[in-house]
Design a protein around this motif. Structure first.
Motif, PDB file in Angstrom:
ATOM      1  N   ASP A 114     -21.396 -35.072 -22.744  1.00  0.00           N
ATOM      2  CA  ASP A 114     -23.039 -35.030 -22.879  1.00  0.00           C
ATOM      3  C   ASP A 114     -23.498 -33.777 -22.916  1.00  0.00           C
ATOM      4  N   GLU A 115     -24.344 -33.342 -23.904  1.00  0.00           N
ATOM      5  CA  GLU A 115     -25.114 -32.342 -24.132  1.00  0.00           C
ATOM      6  C   GLU A 115     -24.463 -31.208 -23.850  1.00  0.00           C
ATOM      7  N   SER A 116     -23.223 -31.326 -24.562  1.00  0.00           N
ATOM      8  CA  SER A 116     -22.263 -30.032 -24.863  1.00  0.00           C
ATOM      9  C   SER A 116     -22.299 -29.591 -26.317  1.00  0.00           C
ATOM     10  N   TYR A 117     -21.827 -28.391 -26.574  1.00  0.00           N
ATOM     11  CA  TYR A 117     -21.767 -28.003 -28.163  1.00  0.00           C
ATOM     12  C   TYR A 117     -20.278 -27.229 -28.229  1.00  0.00           C
ATOM     13  N   VAL A 118     -19.772 -27.494 -29.384  1.00  0.00           N
ATOM     14  CA  VAL A 118     -18.629 -26.784 -29.857  1.00  0.00           C
ATOM     15  C   VAL A 118     -18.462 -26.572 -31.125  1.00  0.00           C
ATOM     16  N   SER A 119     -18.147 -25.177 -31.767  1.00  0.00           N
ATOM     17  CA  SER A 119     -17.706 -25.339 -33.131  1.00  0.00           C
ATOM     18  C   SER A 119     -15.973 -24.988 -33.319  1.00  0.00           C
TER      19      SER A 119
END
Lengths: 512, 462
Positions: free
Chosen positions: A260-265
């Motif tokens: 939840d509510e994480s970000y990764v590229s």
């Protein structure tokens, strides 16, 4: 169950290697006024990254059977449940035949003539970069991604996969501080069995298709990424895949979970050495995006495409799929496909969470005798889901380049919205560009739009450039670059440089 | 393939042919008869497309042919109520009218008296007897052109067909009046009408042709197996209007082959699906000479449980050809719409301009639309595009109209009508144009929108 000790290579965190492009090798050819000439040159350029690095590899005999599957599992020291997973997949695979529906001419593949496991022979796990086999380091150097140089470059961790076993993982400690797991999937199976068990095969089931079943049975290694709740991954995660040992297929398996509510590229790039024998690459990428999380997955693919007569080259049969499970989650695929003799690849999004967003940006370049059948699937299940597809195909020589995409709006997907644009550019009169979109709408509040165009480079644009003193060859480069820009802009900065470079190398003759 | 499966719907028709072969042969002339053997040979190992067949994802032809339909192999005739067919005559346009009762050609008095010099409109059977060389040259040889996909249903038509329509326009002849063929279905038992239409427009000739499908006796199940072959000479042009105004119990499989092997030919083919229970139309166009143009249009209104599926395939095999396609669907209630359109540009077909557009409105929760536009381009100097969109009426436009006092249902009808108009506007026959507007309006307003129903206002008996 985990009877294996934690003895695997604990890779010391190294300073940030980047997907640094080997700058300074920009090709420059003599100006040719005639665009036909340019195109011929473009088509004639040899594969830059073709070489075989002489690392000792441990290869098991060719062929596939239950014993081979057991052997792979044993060699990797896997727990029982993993072996079961593989065997189930293998047994299902034996009931399948390769798919025939794509606009591709695939020579018959003898799956019993392939060796399903190749691991670089390693002594002890390298404790630092110095301990990594210099041959391997050299391989990366020749690829234009010297680790030394990468360290100096921006904040990236590279999990470099050579053949099947992850050889080097960098930057893990910094990631670990944030609770991010970024490791070879074989390690994750031992260290985080619960996580892997929960997510492995949840997006791409082994029953999905022929190559997915094959991969599930024999996958060697790959990457595992877990981003915990509320964490924004501070750097781009990057993996380089290479096929190395002759006659071995590579079956990576990548699993990315964004809580939840994480970000990764996440970045993936491939180059492979020249070889006459066709090499099979059947990977699976699974992505799970939970509530309000975002995953950006970028690929630059430049596997060996075979020579001008179409001999050799990699068969790239990949199943990539992401599940936007949580509400307001977002998944974005960006790909630049320049290599492979045959590409069969449809990175997809299942938009299950309400308000989730799927994106697909693609540039696919084919030349010589390359064939590509690539595109995406956007499955709208949740309410107010949105998807965007931008696909740019460039065909040259005798190549065939197809876009194949599915947009499906399920009955409950109220307010779903899709926009698809796929353009094809033809360079040369012997190539083909095809578009096969499938649009299934089962909801009356959905709006789905599709547009496709096919044309060659506009004479007017060329003339305009010529008139202003830009040689045709350069002008073609400008126009192609402009054409692909919409997609290139979606790549992370560091990658965009490399992608542009790949495009320019592929369309050698100074295009780009 | 799953050729000899037990559920192969072809089996019953092959059995029928086996028992009736002598009867059919006794009634057929050699030109028709010579098609049967090769067709039979192919059919023995063939199967009709089913849902798993690529290109037939939404329409199961095998299931369409599976019910036990009778075939009028012994050519039993029934009296056509010609007055009934007159009722759907197009106002303000006097046509050269002929009626096909199920699959038997019936000329009308006006037709025989009014046919201009150089124009032949007659029964295919008669034509095959009178002009065996002419009919033999074109019949099935158009469909057999390798660039066409010669379908199993066409072979079935070759096997069982005994009559149909033959239209021939001699070189340089351009009849002023359109030719209208009204197909009327009337039977008391489930019936398969096996029809064949052969249109030959010679060099520099032109023709406007209306083909209408009606069900005279609703309540019976009908299946139409119709194959239309169109051949255009140098500089010839043809406008074909295919109007389906049948009944919910009617299934229709139409195979259309349009062949342009000579320079400068042009064709317009417009399909109006006003009502049909279950319909699949394959429209194939092949242009093998330069400077040909193709204009395909389609307008479909699908309600209740109806299924309408159109597949178009335009092949550019020569340089400097243009094609344009525009298909619009309104899908309401539990209906299903499907469209599959392909543009194929072959190697060497430079300076091709090919466009395709598909726009669909979903008007109810349960309506479904499946679209698959395709481009297959093997040549670089081309300009091709396709667009497809599926959505609903613009809520703002609807609101605007309601805010000006137009009731919602009326506003919806007006907007849908407007949506349909660019296909209707492509009709170059003025009388037909206004008639189509009228029919669309009635169809959308939910009134019994049969052609017959509108005769009270606009009846135009000659």
């Amino acid at each position: 169950m985990t009877d294996i000790e934690d003895k695997d290579i604990e890779n010391t965190p190294e300073k940030v290697p980047a997907a640094g492009p080997d700058a300074g090798t920009q090709p420059k050819t003599a100006a040719a006024d005639d665009s036909e000439e340019v195109i011929r040159e473009v088509t004639a350029s040899d594969y830059k990254y073709g070489f075989v690095s002489d690392v000792e590899t441990e290869v098991i005999p060719t062929g596939l059977s239950e014993d081979v599957v057991r052997l792979i599992s044993k060699k990797k020291g896997e727990p029982e449940w993993m072996l079961d997973f593989r065997l189930k997949a293998y047994r299902y695979w034996t009931t399948l035949t390769p798919p025939q529906w794509a606009h591709l001419e695939i020579p018959e593949i003898d799956f019993q003539a392939i060796s399903y496991y190749a691991a670089p022979v390693k002594k002890e796990g390298p404790k630092s970069l110095d301990e990594v086999d210099p041959q391997i380091l050299d391989t990366f150097n020749r690829l234009g991604i010297p680790l030394e140089e990468q360290k100096a470059l921006s904040g990236m961790a590279v999990d470099a996969v050579m053949d099947s076993v992850s050889v080097k993982t960098t930057h893990r400690r910094a990631l670990a501080e944030k609770g991010i797991i970024f490791c070879p999937i074989s390690e994750a199976i031992r260290e985080y069995p619960e996580l892997v068990k929960k997510y492995l095969g949840s997006v791409v089931s082994y029953r999905d298709n022929f190559y997915a079943a094959l991969n599930s049975a024999v996958f060697s290694d790959g990457s595992f990424v877990y981003i915990p709740k509320g964490v924004r991954c501070p750097m781009e995660l990057s993996t380089y895949f290479r096929i190395n040992a002759s006659g071995t297929g590579q079956f990576e398996r990548t699993l990315i979970v964004a809580d939840d509510e994480s970000y990764v590229s996440y970045l993936e790039g491939c180059t492979a050495p020249t070889r006459d024998e066709n090499q099979l690459h059947a990977a699976i990428v699974e992505i799970v995006v939970e509530e309000k999380a975002e995953v950006k997955y970028s690929t630059v693919q430049n596997w060996y495409a075979g020579d001008a007569q179409g001999r050799g080259g990699v068969y790239n049969f990949v199943t990539k799929r992401g599940l936007c499970r949580g509400n307001y989650s977002k998944l974005s695929w960006t790909q630049v496909e320049t290599g492979s003799a045959i590409t069969w690849k449809y990175p997809s999004c299942i938009l299950k969470g309400d308000g989730s967003v799927g994106e697909f940006y693609s540039v696919a370049v084919t030349r010589n005798r390359q064939q590509a059948d690539t595109g995406t699937k956007m499955i709208h299940l949740g309410r107010d889901t949105r998807s965007t597809i931008v696909s740019k195909g460039i065909s040259a020589g005798h190549s065939q380049n197809s876009y194949r995409g599915l947009v499906r709006v399920a009955p409950d997907a109220d307010g779903a919205r899709n926009y698809t644009q796929c353009d094809s550019l033809l360079l040369g009169s012997d190539c083909g560009a095809h578009t096969f979109p499938y649009i299934d709408v089962m909801n009356d509040t959905a709006v789905v739009e599709h547009e496709a165009t096919t044309s060659k480079i506009s004479e007017d644009q060329l003339f305009y450039c010529n008139q202003r003193g830009i040689p045709t060859e350069e002008a073609v480069g400008l126009i192609v670059n402009g054409y692909a820009k919409e997609v290139m802009n979606k790549l992370p900065m560091e990658f965009a440089v490399e992608a542009q470079k790949l495009l320019s190398i592929t369309l050698e003759g100074s295009i780009g | 393939m799953a050729a000899q499966k037990e559920d192969n719907a072809l089996t019953q028709y092959l059995q029928l042919y086996d028992t009736e072969a002598a009867e059919i042969s006794a009634r057929s002339c050699p030109v028709l008869e010579k098609l049967r053997k090769p067709a039979l040979k192919r059919l023995r190992t063939a199967a009709l497309p089913h849902k798993g067949t690529p290109g037939y994802e939404k329409t199961d032809i095998n299931a369409m042919f599976a019910p036990d339909y009778g075939v009028n192999t012994r050519r039993m005739a029934w009296d056509v109520d010609l007055a009934a067919s007159f009722r759907c005559d197009v106002p303000n346009v006097s046509t050269l009218l002929a009626v096909v009762a199920n699959d038997i050609f019936r000329p009308t008095a006006t037709l025989e008296n009014n046919l201009p010099q150089g124009v032949t409109v007659c029964s295919l059977d008669t034509a095959a007897r009178k002009y065996p060389e002419l009919v033999g040259r074109y019949l099935d040889s158009i469909a057999a052109e390798p660039r066409f996909r010669h379908t199993v249903a066409t072979d079935l038509n070759n096997l069982l067909m005994q009559d149909g329509v033959f239209i021939h326009v001699a070189p340089g002849v351009r009849p002023e009046r359109p030719i209208q063929i009204v197909n009327i279905l009337n039977a008391t038992v489930p019936l398969m009408a096996v029809r064949r239409v052969l249109v030959v427009v010679e060099d520099n000739a032109a023709a406007d042709i209306l083909l209408c499908d009606h069900t005279a006796r609703p309540g019976t199940d009908y299946l139409i197996n119709q194959v239309t072959e169109v051949y255009l000479g140098r500089g010839a042009s043809a406008n074909l209007y295919d109007i389906q105004e049948a009944d919910a119990g009617t299934s229709r499989l139409a195979e259309n082959y349009i062949y342009m092997p000579h320079e400068g030919a042009s064709v317009a083919f417009h399909s109006f699906g006003l009502r049909c229970g279950n319909s699949r139309s394959n429209i194939q166009v092949v242009m093998t000479a330069p400077h040909c143009t193709t204009d395909l249009g389609g307008m479909v209104i699908c309600t209740d449980e109806e299924r309408t599926d159109i597949a178009s395939r335009v092949t550019h095999a020569a340089p400097h050809c243009d094609s344009d396609q525009m298909f619009k669907y309104v899908v309401d209630d539990d209906a299903r719409g499907a469209f599959e359109g392909a543009i194929v540009v072959e190697h060497g077909a430079h300076h091709t301009r090919a466009y395709q557009n598909n726009r669909n409105l979903l008007a109810s929760e349960k309506a479904r639309m499946h679209t698959r536009p395709q481009l297959e381009i093997y040549c670089d100097d081309v300009s091709c595009s396709h667009g497809a969109a599926t959505g609903q009426l613009d809520a703002r436009a609807l609101f605007y109209m309601r805010s000006r006092g137009i009731p919602e249902s009326q506003a919806r009808t007006m907007l849908i009508q407007a949506f349909m108009m660019d296909v209707v506007d492509k009709i170059s026959l003025d009388g037909l144009n206004s008639r189509m507007r009228h029919l669309v309006e009635r169809r959308l307003s939910g009134e019994s929108a049969t052609c017959a129903g509108c005769n009270t206002e606009n009846l135009n008996c000659k």
